[in-house]
Design an enzyme around this catalytic site. Structure first.
Site, short mmCIF file in Angstrom:
data_model
loop_
_atom_site.label_atom_id
_atom_site.label_comp_id
_atom_site.label_asym_id
_atom_site.label_seq_id
_atom_site.Cartn_x
_atom_site.Cartn_y
_atom_site.Cartn_z
CB VAL A 25 -45.56 12.17 -48.43
CG1 VAL A 25 -44.05 12.07 -48.23
CG2 VAL A 25 -45.89 13.28 -49.42
CB THR A 102 -46.19 22.08 -44.82
OG1 THR A 102 -45.80 21.50 -46.08
CG2 THR A 102 -45.34 21.50 -43.73
CB THR A 137 -42.97 21.20 -48.99
OG1 THR A 137 -42.89 20.04 -49.82
CG2 THR A 137 -42.42 22.39 -49.76
CB CYS A 277 -47.01 20.16 -54.26
SG CYS A 277 -46.82 18.70 -53.23
NE ARG A 348 -54.12 16.63 -49.24
CZ ARG A 348 -52.89 16.22 -48.93
NH1 ARG A 348 -52.39 16.49 -47.74
NH2 ARG A 348 -52.18 15.55 -49.81
#
Length: 437
Positions: A25, A102, A137, A277, A348
């Site tokens: 990001v 996160t 997020t 996500c 991940r």
């Protein structure tokens, strides 16, 4: 108070932006802002900083030529990106954009540790008038109720008097070279109406797709967390359909193709839901809902179903091997791909590991080939051995787990033993696959 039209608000061209966290990001955002502003990119991973300073992005989100165009050798130039692991280098910045991960812990509870630590770091150098913007997020309330108190405590400054905050949720799609950061409409927000306008103007100056200024930080946080929760639920639905149609002997892909002829049908496909996500964000919303005394049945049901797909895929592969007369115990199987999605090196929260684990429990010998994954990361994260080079052996079964472009060009016949199985998790191989999810 005089009302200001957001279309009339002009951003100060002399601002200095710090991007904290230079991953999937942060780096694309830093690169984009660096085309117009002085940007300092900060990351605690010194290996990452060294790689970026040499002009190479190992995440493959920013190509080397594009990255090298914006890199500068010091932090005092008017435009460009300076990368560092030294916090003091950020002391002259007045906008701090936090883009750290996160994750959830082993019990699927939100882990805000990276946010706390990055907030502490920014708090050490925060000055009067500075604005801290979060992109990570989170569930509604994290920015103002969890992060801001850390900033206040460490800096000794007063929120919305001495410093301010904003939230603009990231919408990066790793591996997607078409929907890049500047081409995705950006939701923005601020801790006061005026700060909202400043944050919106900042992003609008580089985001060609435009911005949407939310009325509050909590609204912006909630908008982000439901985006991926909605996708998770929709994928869970088609995953359940795949299980049902498989029992009926019906090709799920053909059913979805037929249904998609209606104009308002949502074109979701069955598959493994991993990554940082879709496979994580619903837990953030669920946790927050439970704190308010509400048990989110649909959200958690979707998570349970999607998390079960690894074992389901493995069981289907084993059943097909038995039907083909392949001795399962001791069989050699080639798993194509270990990353969480195609054409992306990110491992991940990849659900391919669930398939591999289940297959090994059947006594199958699994060889993993992924040209993009970092073998050291896979070993460290999952204790699995993976190769970046195509194996020279032949296998009893081949499983396409990730649809990397390179896999679509493979000569599968060179990898197959006689009567071997080809199973297509992604549904992209066509007639050469014996079966697909």
């Amino acid at each position: 108070m005089k009302k200001v039209d957001k279309n009339d608000y002009k951003i100060d061209k002399n601002i200095k932006i710090a991007i904290i966290g230079l991953g999937y990001v942060g780096l694309p955002l830093a690169r984009l802002f660096a085309t117009k502003y002085s940007v300092i990119g900060f990351d605690i991973n010194e290996t990452r900083i060294t790689s970026l300073k040499s002009g190479t992005d190992t995440t493959l989100e920013v190509d080397d030529v594009t990255l090298q165009k914006v890199l500068v050798d010091n932090a005092n130039q008017n435009t460009g990106l300076y990368c560092t692991s030294t916090l003091d280098d950020l002391a002259t910045c007045n906008y701090f954009i936090i883009t750290v991960p996160t994750p959830v812990d082993k019990n699927n509870r939100p882990d805000l540790t990276p946010l706390y630590k990055s907030s502490e770091s920014v708090g050490k150098i925060l000055k009067k008038g500075d604005i801290v913007i979060y992109e990570s997020t989170v569930y509604p309330g994290v920015t103002e109720e969890q992060c801001v108190p850390v900033l206040e405590k460490v800096s000794g400054l007063k929120f919305n008097e001495d410093f301010f905050a904003g939230y603009s949720p990231e919408r990066i799609n790793p591996g997607d070279k078409e929907h890049t950061v500047e081409k995705i409409l950006k939701v923005t927000s601020g801790s006061t109406p005026e700060i909202g306008l400043k944050v919106d103007a900042l992003y609008k100056s580089v985001i060609t797709a435009g911005t949407h200024l939310a009325p509050s930080i909590k609204v912006a946080e909630a908008a982000k967390v439901i985006e991926n929760s909605q996708r998770d639920i929709n994928i869970a639905f088609v995953n359940e359909l795949a299980k049902i149609f498989n029992l009926m002997g019906i090709d799920t892909q053909e059913v979805l193709t037929a249904a998609a002829t209606k104009w308002n049908f949502l074109p979701f496909k069955p598959g493994l839901v991993g990554g940082h996500c879709i496979g994580v964000d619903p837990y953030y919303l669920a946790q927050r809902a439970q704190e308010f005394g509400y048990h989110p049945e649909i959200i958690l049901a979707g998570r349970r179903l999607n998390d079960s797909m690894g074992e389901y895929v493995a069981s289907q592969i084993v059943k097909l091997m038995i039907k083909k007369g392949i001795s399962v115990n001791g069989a050699d199987l080639l798993m194509l791909g270990i990353t969480f999605k195609e054409n992306c090196p990110d491992v991940r929260n990849t659900k391919i590991v669930d398939v591999v684990k289940a297959l090994k429990e059947y006594g199958i010998i699994v060889t993993i080939f992924d040209p993009l994954a970092n073998a050291n990361d896979v070993k460290k994260e999952y204790n699995l051995i993976t190769s970046n080079s195509i194996p020279q052996d032949k296998f009893d079964a081949i499983v396409l787990g990730v649809a990397h472009a390179e896999f679509l060009e493979l000569n599968f016949s060179e990898l197959q033993k006689e009567d071997s199985l080809i199973y297509d998790v992604k549904g992209v191989l066509g007639a050469i696959a014996d079966n697909r999810l």
